[in-house]
Design a protein around this motif. Structure first.
Motif, PDB file in Angstrom:
ATOM      1  N   ARG A 222       0.835  -1.211   0.000  1.00 28.73           N
ATOM      2  CA  ARG A 222       0.000   0.000   0.000  1.00 28.73           C
ATOM      3  C   ARG A 222       0.864   1.253   0.000  1.00 28.73           C
ATOM      4  O   ARG A 222       0.642   2.193  -0.762  1.00 28.73           O
ATOM      5  CB  ARG A 222      -0.910   0.002   1.214  1.00 28.73           C
ATOM      6  N   ASP A 223       1.871   1.262   0.867  1.00 27.60           N
ATOM      7  CA  ASP A 223       2.735   2.436   0.973  1.00 27.60           C
ATOM      8  C   ASP A 223       3.541   2.640  -0.311  1.00 27.60           C
ATOM      9  O   ASP A 223       3.814   3.783  -0.704  1.00 27.60           O
ATOM     10  CB  ASP A 223       3.678   2.288   2.164  1.00 27.60           C
ATOM     11  N   ARG A 224       3.907   1.547  -0.949  1.00 23.66           N
ATOM     12  CA  ARG A 224       4.633   1.656  -2.220  1.00 23.66           C
ATOM     13  C   ARG A 224       3.757   2.293  -3.291  1.00 23.66           C
ATOM     14  O   ARG A 224       4.212   3.154  -4.050  1.00 23.66           O
ATOM     15  CB  ARG A 224       5.098   0.267  -2.666  1.00 23.66           C
ATOM     16  N   VAL A 225       2.492   1.870  -3.340  1.00 19.12           N
ATOM     17  CA  VAL A 225       1.562   2.457  -4.310  1.00 19.12           C
ATOM     18  C   VAL A 225       1.362   3.943  -4.013  1.00 19.12           C
ATOM     19  O   VAL A 225       1.397   4.790  -4.914  1.00 19.12           O
ATOM     20  CB  VAL A 225       0.204   1.722  -4.293  1.00 19.12           C
ATOM     21  N   ALA A 226       1.162   4.274  -2.747  1.00 18.51           N
ATOM     22  CA  ALA A 226       0.935   5.664  -2.363  1.00 18.51           C
ATOM     23  C   ALA A 226       2.126   6.549  -2.727  1.00 18.51           C
ATOM     24  O   ALA A 226       1.956   7.650  -3.262  1.00 18.51           O
ATOM     25  CB  ALA A 226       0.646   5.754  -0.867  1.00 18.51           C
ATOM     26  N   SER A 227       3.334   6.081  -2.436  1.00 17.62           N
ATOM     27  CA  SER A 227       4.519   6.884  -2.749  1.00 17.62           C
ATOM     28  C   SER A 227       4.688   7.046  -4.252  1.00 17.62           C
ATOM     29  O   SER A 227       5.137   8.100  -4.726  1.00 17.62           O
ATOM     30  CB  SER A 227       5.774   6.246  -2.137  1.00 17.62           C
ATOM     31  N   THR A 228       4.296   6.020  -5.017  1.00 18.06           N
ATOM     32  CA  THR A 228       4.367   6.114  -6.474  1.00 18.06           C
ATOM     33  C   THR A 228       3.380   7.156  -6.991  1.00 18.06           C
ATOM     34  O   THR A 228       3.712   7.956  -7.873  1.00 18.06           O
ATOM     35  CB  THR A 228       4.073   4.744  -7.120  1.00 18.06           C
ATOM     36  N   VAL A 229       2.166   7.154  -6.444  1.00 19.07           N
ATOM     37  CA  VAL A 229       1.163   8.139  -6.853  1.00 19.07           C
ATOM     38  C   VAL A 229       1.656   9.550  -6.543  1.00 19.07           C
ATOM     39  O   VAL A 229       1.493  10.474  -7.358  1.00 19.07           O
ATOM     40  CB  VAL A 229      -0.183   7.861  -6.157  1.00 19.07           C
ATOM     41  N   LEU A 230       2.266   9.752  -5.395  1.00 21.03           N
ATOM     42  CA  LEU A 230       2.779  11.075  -5.036  1.00 21.03           C
ATOM     43  C   LEU A 230       3.893  11.514  -5.980  1.00 21.03           C
ATOM     44  O   LEU A 230       3.976  12.694  -6.360  1.00 21.03           O
ATOM     45  CB  LEU A 230       3.271  11.070  -3.590  1.00 21.03           C
ATOM     46  N   ARG A 231       4.744  10.593  -6.389  1.00 26.25           N
ATOM     47  CA  ARG A 231       5.794  10.939  -7.352  1.00 26.25           C
ATOM     48  C   ARG A 231       5.179  11.300  -8.705  1.00 26.25           C
ATOM     49  O   ARG A 231       5.633  12.237  -9.374  1.00 26.25           O
ATOM     50  CB  ARG A 231       6.779   9.773  -7.514  1.00 26.25           C
ATOM     51  N   LEU A 232       4.141  10.571  -9.092  1.00 26.28           N
ATOM     52  CA  LEU A 232       3.456  10.882 -10.341  1.00 26.28           C
ATOM     53  C   LEU A 232       2.784  12.243 -10.282  1.00 26.28           C
ATOM     54  O   LEU A 232       2.731  12.970 -11.278  1.00 26.28           O
ATOM     55  CB  LEU A 232       2.427   9.788 -10.671  1.00 26.28           C
ATOM     56  N   LEU A 233       2.267  12.596  -9.108  1.00 30.04           N
ATOM     57  CA  LEU A 233       1.656  13.925  -8.926  1.00 30.04           C
ATOM     58  C   LEU A 233       2.675  15.029  -9.182  1.00 30.04           C
ATOM     59  O   LEU A 233       2.360  16.046  -9.827  1.00 30.04           O
ATOM     60  CB  LEU A 233       1.095  14.048  -7.516  1.00 30.04           C
TER      61      LEU A 233
END
Length: 239
Positions: A222-233
């Protein structure tokens, strides 16, 4: 999702399609990284939700234009308690957001969009713009693990800037116990959204842990997905 055979449903679907296309045009919406979206087979798209969920039709339109596929969206369960809404949402690809419905949709080979922040992100206050309010949820991580499908992360920038959120308490409405939300205001303080540019970026698929994974592994995923989304943002902000 194909247009339904029922004439009323078909007409409503086409009307909504036109509205989504106009919204994408109005906001000069772009979809980057579409090469990460498969042309067939099940996939779970996970990302941030915009203010009042307004960006969703434009985003779905861009996905369909890029892939030829109609996405299914896991919708807030509360919407299906409203008579008219629970009738219309499925016409537009909305699926009540239960684990059973999500698993069925994925097993049928659909492209499913999930917003882990749900209503918490759509009814956000100004200080929470572009903040992932996922509240420690593990639902989407567990869903991907059970279904054995990759999560494709995405991020949308501009989606929290489509309306103004005034601080005036007189323009707030209670939508949850102890919470008041600002009535969104657009051009001329009216309902027309501000013509901000929307940029959506799709990232590379992330393989979930196995179905029997321990909760600690699900949290890490979950945290990996969240950090990826933030980088994409961040990328979407500068694209």
């Amino acid at each position: 999702m194909d247009a339904a055979p029922n004439p009323l449903r078909r007409a409503f679907f086409r009307f909504a399609e036109t509205g989504a296309a106009l919204s994408a045009l109005y906001h000069r919406a772009r979809l980057l990284g579409a090469e990460h979206l498969p042309s067939d087979g099940p996939v779970l798209l996970v990302g941030n939700h915009g203010l009042w969920g307004y960006e969703t039709p434009a985003f779905f339109h861009l996905i369909h234009r890029a892939t030829g596929r109609y996405p299914l969206g896991l919708a807030e369960r509360g919407f299906f308690k409203i008579p008219l809404v629970r009738t219309v949402l499925p016409w537009l690809g909305g699926v009540e957001g239960t684990r059973e419905n999500a698993l069925t949709s994925l097993k049928e080979g659909n492209l499913v969009v999930c917003y882990p922040g749900g209503a918490w992100e759509t009814f956000k206050k100004p200080r929470h713009h572009y903040v992932l309010r996922w509240e420690g949820t593990l639902g989407f991580a567990r869903l991907a693990a059970l279904a054995g499908v990759p999560i494709v992360p995405f991020a949308g920038f501009g989606v929290d800037d489509t309306f103004l959120c005034p601080d005036d308490e007189r323009l707030c409405v209670p939508l949850a116990p102890g919470e008041k939300y600002r009535v969104p205001l657009g051009i001329g303080l009216g309902p027309l959204p501000l013509p901000v540019k929307m940029t959506f970026i799709v990232g590379a698929p992330l393989r979930p842990p196995p179905p029997d994974a321990a909760e600690s592994r699900l949290k890490h995923f979950r945290d990996r997905v969240a950090s990826t989304v933030l980088r994409l943002l961040i990328r979407a902000c500068h694209a």
